[in-house]
Design an enzyme around this catalytic site. Structure first.
Site, PDB file in Angstrom:
ATOM      1  CE  LYS A  55      -3.867   1.753   2.856  1.00 51.09           C
ATOM      2  NZ  LYS A  55      -4.651   1.477   4.083  1.00 51.09           N
ATOM      3  CB  SER A  89      -7.915   3.440   3.360  1.00 50.88           C
ATOM      4  OG  SER A  89      -7.127   2.850   4.349  1.00 50.88           O
ATOM      5  CB  SER A 147      -8.174   0.474   6.236  1.00 52.07           C
ATOM      6  OG  SER A 147      -8.905   1.634   6.542  1.00 52.07           O
TER       7      SER A 147
END
Lengths: 94, 478, 479
Positions: free
Chosen positions: B83, B158, B182
């Site tokens: 990420k 996210s 997330s």
């Protein structure tokens, strides 16, 4: 207590964020919604002390410059550089 | 003969066995993933940055090691993605935000360094909701990430790009971050496993902080076994992270007693789709059929918990994001005639609406007058929740609940307030209490969209999660 | 200051701790490096970085607290003090707000005018330093070397009542921190900084007046001047019917005035957040005992002991403890001489100006100086010779006793020998003799001078004077 555009702009100034008028207005509603969720805390009672754990001297970092040192080229990262330093517009003494 | 595409969807364990058997090389595998990314990323937008050259070089080194008999372990030669809020030396790190446009990290996160040392191959950085604020994948400054199952639907957030990457065969596994769900929620929307370990078990050094006391590095993978495998390699106290804890990593183990299952009741809570309820019920049936004993439980202090989460996550986030100001790194506004202008415009232009909202709320919650009423109480409520979750975990090995109240919703649609409330209720408790939780894929709905359940255990009880997931055993990504 | 008013003063002192590395990262703390070279991702606040506390910083804070008679907290926490300024990379300073490692201490000082004051110490806490800003025209340059250097902040209660006391407090504080190895305490390098909080009120009143804060004072002398100016200014405002405004002022050295920096209408809201990236600090009784044992004899106690043990004046004792290393040097020498009082005089009157300061470094070994003290005490050499020897010892590592004997510099005390020179002098300088006998007693000086010259400086001046006087009185001219 409801958020007003004035209050939103005060908060934005504290957080150093510029806002367009439309943004400031939209934020009033959004912040009100968040505040509504947070309001439950106002009446919360009979709560324990926050548990945070603790660290003793033995577990802290040694005062040695060779452990974990990773020099960084500050100037390579800086958006504006002069005389081996990052440059910003004059800071008012504060 | 397996198609290339099928190979791409193998688990880490399967790849490791194949590499060991010489079925293919790390270079071959890496190239295959890079080609897949090239083919798919335009539509899905899971990757913001691909380091093809770096990945192939690392893959070559892995193959050389293997030939020399110096294989470093099960992750050697396995391609993965990060990420974009993880620091990887020499690679851009945007956190999905304009304000970090152009910023290249000069150091490696600890988990990245450990993966490097294990021989894993970093393919690139994944798109994400800006600064980990958002739960759909629509809040990135660099475009929406779409759900591989249905590109009119959100992938969740996210850790949107990371979940899509694993779901769409663009890497063998990915690392994400989980502050309030997330990793688990996008995993649920994408039919992959999403593990949020115990707080402190995976070092946060090198993960851009959103809410420091809630953030966890999370693992997205295709099997529960892979999650355990990765946890084994990555877990362990880190001298660079004072909140990291000692953890003796254990692989999936058989339980030595009957599994005590706590079924979290969402009765009377609107917003949960029937198909989700049905999936949860089927999961409970499956586990009881395997011998588990199930009881209904209630989540402690629901309204207060959500309030505490909202206040703590926004106050810490506002504080952690104060450093993004265009002064020392990142993007500085062109309108910077004065120092105030530099700050206000760099942040005003560089930060998205969702981020601004949370920063302003977090700022307000700490001003004199509010601090005592909201912030200090939130700290105490959090402790109350932690204690009650601990008590629950003494009576139950594993708690089961939905991972999300619905399957992936449509892009551009805003979930109802009920659904948003419910979504938080499903996931934030694990962050508040610092306990591990795992999103387990469990079938698909009529529209072919993935469904999932969530398992929660006590601190350092990851082995219980993985054991229970094994029992569920349905939901391996095809 | 008008006697119907009194000034009420509290001081906030920041001292940089003498650690090898910064408080939250392993960067070096040494002063004077080229800008932006002692920086790492942590002290720059790069995305993803986390603070890790330096054990030695905590230990030095405890030591400072114990030396100032504070209670040490078994548990204390760090907090984020949040504000925006270019010298603060994270947008917050990690400090201690609600709790502090030390509190409730005190320091008793004596001002120059003799007034003694017991100054309460409210708290001592640790925090990180900010970077350095250099203003050039309409730009500011940011140097992050200093970001993260460990500081203790020592907050006094408003117990001080004047500039002299305040300076005495600062000097005493500095001596203690130096003696304990807590800080280098160099105001000129910024490792010791002082902010003054000051208000005035009519004598006898118990409520506090409105206070102002004075920052950026760069020396102890300026502290006194700033306090004097500000006291007068505030009294002037009140006497003119006005009200003192709560504000931050800075001391303008050139004009000798305090000048408004910013008005504190609403005191800045730092929105303190309990630091979530670090755990609270636990200190056990055994930690405290171990650290207490690291505290050396403190300056005031040492001065008293020096006075007692070596029979020196209180003033000399205070000078010896005022600089790191001087008292040690003295005591090392005092062990090896029978004449410690002479040693003190040699050190303070003759040697000190040739020594390096801060810390004290002498070009002469303490054993050698002790030897010289012995030579003088024994009267093996006279004071003139002593001075010459000391001069040589500044640049040569000689044994003064050996040189005195080898080079025939020892004092001549034999009355016959000196008598002969006296006789010769009286013969050679009849006019001086006449002058002396006719009442000009000062004329003896030139006679003495001649005797000393004849002896090549070796005659014992006391015996010389004695014999001269005898012979002049007797009127005996031995020719």
């Amino acid at each position: 207590m409801e958020y007003t555009v004035e209050r939103v702009r005060e908060l934005a100034a504290m957080a150093r964020i510029s806002l367009a008028d439309a943004e400031a207005e939209a934020l009033c509603c959004e912040l009100n919604a968040m505040r509504a969720i947070a309001e439950t805390l106002r009446d919360a009672s009979d709560l324990p002390d926050p548990f945070l754990g603790a660290v003793g001297l033995g577990e802290m970092r040694d005062d040695s410059p060779h452990v974990g040192l990773l020099r960084t080229d500050v100037l390579a990262l800086s958006p504006a550089v002069a005389k081996d330093a990052t440059v910003v517009p004059r800071a008012v003494e504060g | 003969m397996m198609t290339v595409e099928k190979v791409l969807f193998r688990s880490v364990a399967e790849h490791a066995a194949a590499l060991a058997a010489g079925e293919y090389t790390a270079v071959r595998l890496t190239r295959a993933y890079l080609e897949r990314i090239q083919e798919r990323n335009g539509e899905i937008n899971a990757y913001l940055y691909v380091d093809g050259a770096g990945a192939l070089a690392a893959a070559e080194e892995s193959d050389v090691r293997r030939l020399r008999g110096e294989c470093r372990g099960v992750l050697d030669g396995i391609p993965y993605a990060l990420k974009d809020n993880f620091a990887a030396k020499g690679l851009p790190m945007t956190c999905g935000s304009k304000i970090l446009g152009g910023y290249v990290s000069p150091y490696d996160a600890t988990v990245v360094a450990r993966l490097k040392a294990s021989g894993a191959i970093l393919l690139g950085k994944n798109n994400m909701d800006e600064f980990a604020m958002g739960s759909s994948g629509e809040y990135s400054a660099y475009g929406v990430t779409k759900n591989p199952y249905d590109r009119t639907r959100v992938v969740g957030g996210s850790s949107s790009g990371s979940a899509a990457t694993v779901a769409d065969g663009m890497a063998a596994f990915a690392l994400g971050s989980d502050t309030g769900g997330s990793v688990r929620q996008p995993a649920a929307f994408c039919g992959v496993y999403g593990l949020k370990p115990t707080y402190g078990v995976l070092s946060r050094y090198g993960l851009a902080s959103m809410a420091s006391s809630l953030d966890c590095v999370g693992i997205l993978a295709r099997t529960a076994e892979d999650c355990g495998l990765l946890l084994d390699v990555l877990a362990g106290q880190d001298a660079h992270d004072a909140t990291s804890v000692v953890y003796a990593p254990k692989s999936v183990q058989a339980l030595d007693h009957v599994l005590r299952l706590g079924v979290i009741s969402f009765d009377g809570v609107g917003g949960i789709d029937e198909e989700i309820k049905a999936a949860s019920a089927r999961a409970v049936e499956r586990l009881t059929a395997c011998g588990a004993v199930a009881e209904t439980v209630e989540l402690p202090l629901p309204d207060e918990a959500l309030a505490a989460y909202t206040v703590l996550s926004s106050t810490e986030a506002a504080s952690n994001l104060a450093r993004y100001d265009g002064v020392r790194y990142g993007r500085r506004s062109a309108r910077s005639e004065t120092l105030s202008a530099l700050y206000e415009n760099s942040r005003g232009e560089g930060l998205g609406a969702e981020v601004k909202r949370r920063i302003l709320f977090g700022t307000d919650m700490l001003v004199r007058g509010n601090r005592e009423v909201y912030y200090l109480r939130a700290l105490r409520v959090r402790e109350a929740v932690r204690r009650q979750m601990e008590a629950l975990s003494e009576r139950y090995d594993v708690l089961i609940s939905p991972a999300a109240p619905t399957a992936a919703f449509g892009l551009g649609s805003t979930p109802s307030p009920d659904a948003l409330y419910c979504a938080d209720m499903c996931t934030v408790y694990a962050n508040l209490a610092g306990v591990p939780a795992l999103s387990v894929p469990f079938g698909v709905n009529a529209a072919g969209l993935p469904l999932a359940v969530q398992l929660t255990a006590r601190r350092c009880g990851e082995n219980l999660l993985l054991a229970a997931a094994r029992l569920l055993c349905d939901g391996e990504v095809k | 200051m008008r006697s119907d008013y009194e000034a009420v003063i509290g001081l906030e002192v920041h001292a940089e701790l003498k650690t090898a590395t910064k408080i939250f990262c392993a960067c070096p703390t040494s002063f004077g490096a080229p800008p932006n070279t002692h920086c790492c991702p942590v002290c720059l606040g790069l995305p993803g970085t986390l603070p890790v506390l330096n054990r030695r910083a905590v230990e030095l804070a405890v030591i400072a607290g114990l030396a100032l008679d504070c209670e040490i907290a078994a548990l204390s926490r760090t907090d984020r003090k949040q504000y925006f300024y270019p010298d603060l990379p994270k947008g917050y300073q990690i400090s201690q707000a609600e709790t502090s490692i030390c509190r409730n201490g005190h320091l008793t000082v004596t001002a120059e005018d003799g007034a003694a004051r017991c100054v309460g110490i409210e708290r001592i806490h640790i925090e990180e330093d900010a970077g350095k800003l250099v203003h050039e025209g309409n730009e500011t340059l940011v140097d992050c070397n200093r970001c993260g250097v460990p500081l203790i902040e020592i907050v006094s209660r408003p117990d001080l009542r004047g500039g002299a006391e305040a300076t005495a407090y600062l000097k005493a504080l500095r001596e203690i921190l130096l003696a304990c190895g807590v800080s280098d305490c160099r105001m000129q390098e910024g490792s010791l900084r002082c902010d003054v909080n000051i208000s005035v009120r009519r004598s006898g009143e118990e409520t506090f007046g409105v206070r102002t804060e004075i920052k950026n004072i760069n020396s102890f002398a300026f502290v006194e001047k700033a306090i004097a100016y500000e006291t007068a200014r505030q009294i002037g405002v009140i006497e003119n019917g006005g009200a003192v405004v709560a504000e931050t002022r800075r001391y303008d050295e050139a004009r000798g005035e305090t000048v408004r920096m910013r008005v504190k209408e609403t005191a800045e809201d730092y929105r303190y957040l309990a630091e979530p990236d670090m755990l609270p600090i636990r200190l056990t009784d055994s930690d405290i005992a171990r650290l207490r044992a690291q505290i050396p004899e403190l300056p005031s106690a040492r001065a008293e002991r020096l006075e007692r043990e070596y029979g020196m004046t209180a003033e000399n004792a205070r000078i010896l403890v005022s600089e790191l290393g001087m008292a040690d040097y003295f005591e090392a020498g005092a062990k090896r001489t029978q004449y410690p009082k002479l040693l003190v005089n040699l050190l303070l009157s003759e040697l000190l100006r040739h020594c390096e300061a801060d810390p004290f470094v002498s070009p002469i070994r303490s054993e050698a100086l002790a030897e010289l003290a012995d030579l003088l005490g024994e009267r093996t050499v006279n004071s003139a010779t002593g001075k010459k020897l000391l001069s040589r010892m500044l640049t040569e590592d000689i044994s003064p006793r050996k040189v005195a004997y080898d080079e025939g510099l020892t004092q001549i005390t034999d009355a016959e020998t000196i008598g002969a020179w006296v006789d010769a002098t009286l013969t050679e300088l009849p006019r001086a003799v006449e002058d002396y006998r006719s009442g000009k007693s000062a004329a003896i000086k030139s006679l003495q001078g001649r005797v000393m010259a004849m002896s090549r400086g070796r005659a014992d001046p006391i015996i010389c004077e004695q014999l001269l006087l005898e012979k002049l009185k007797s009127g005996d001219k031995t020719i």
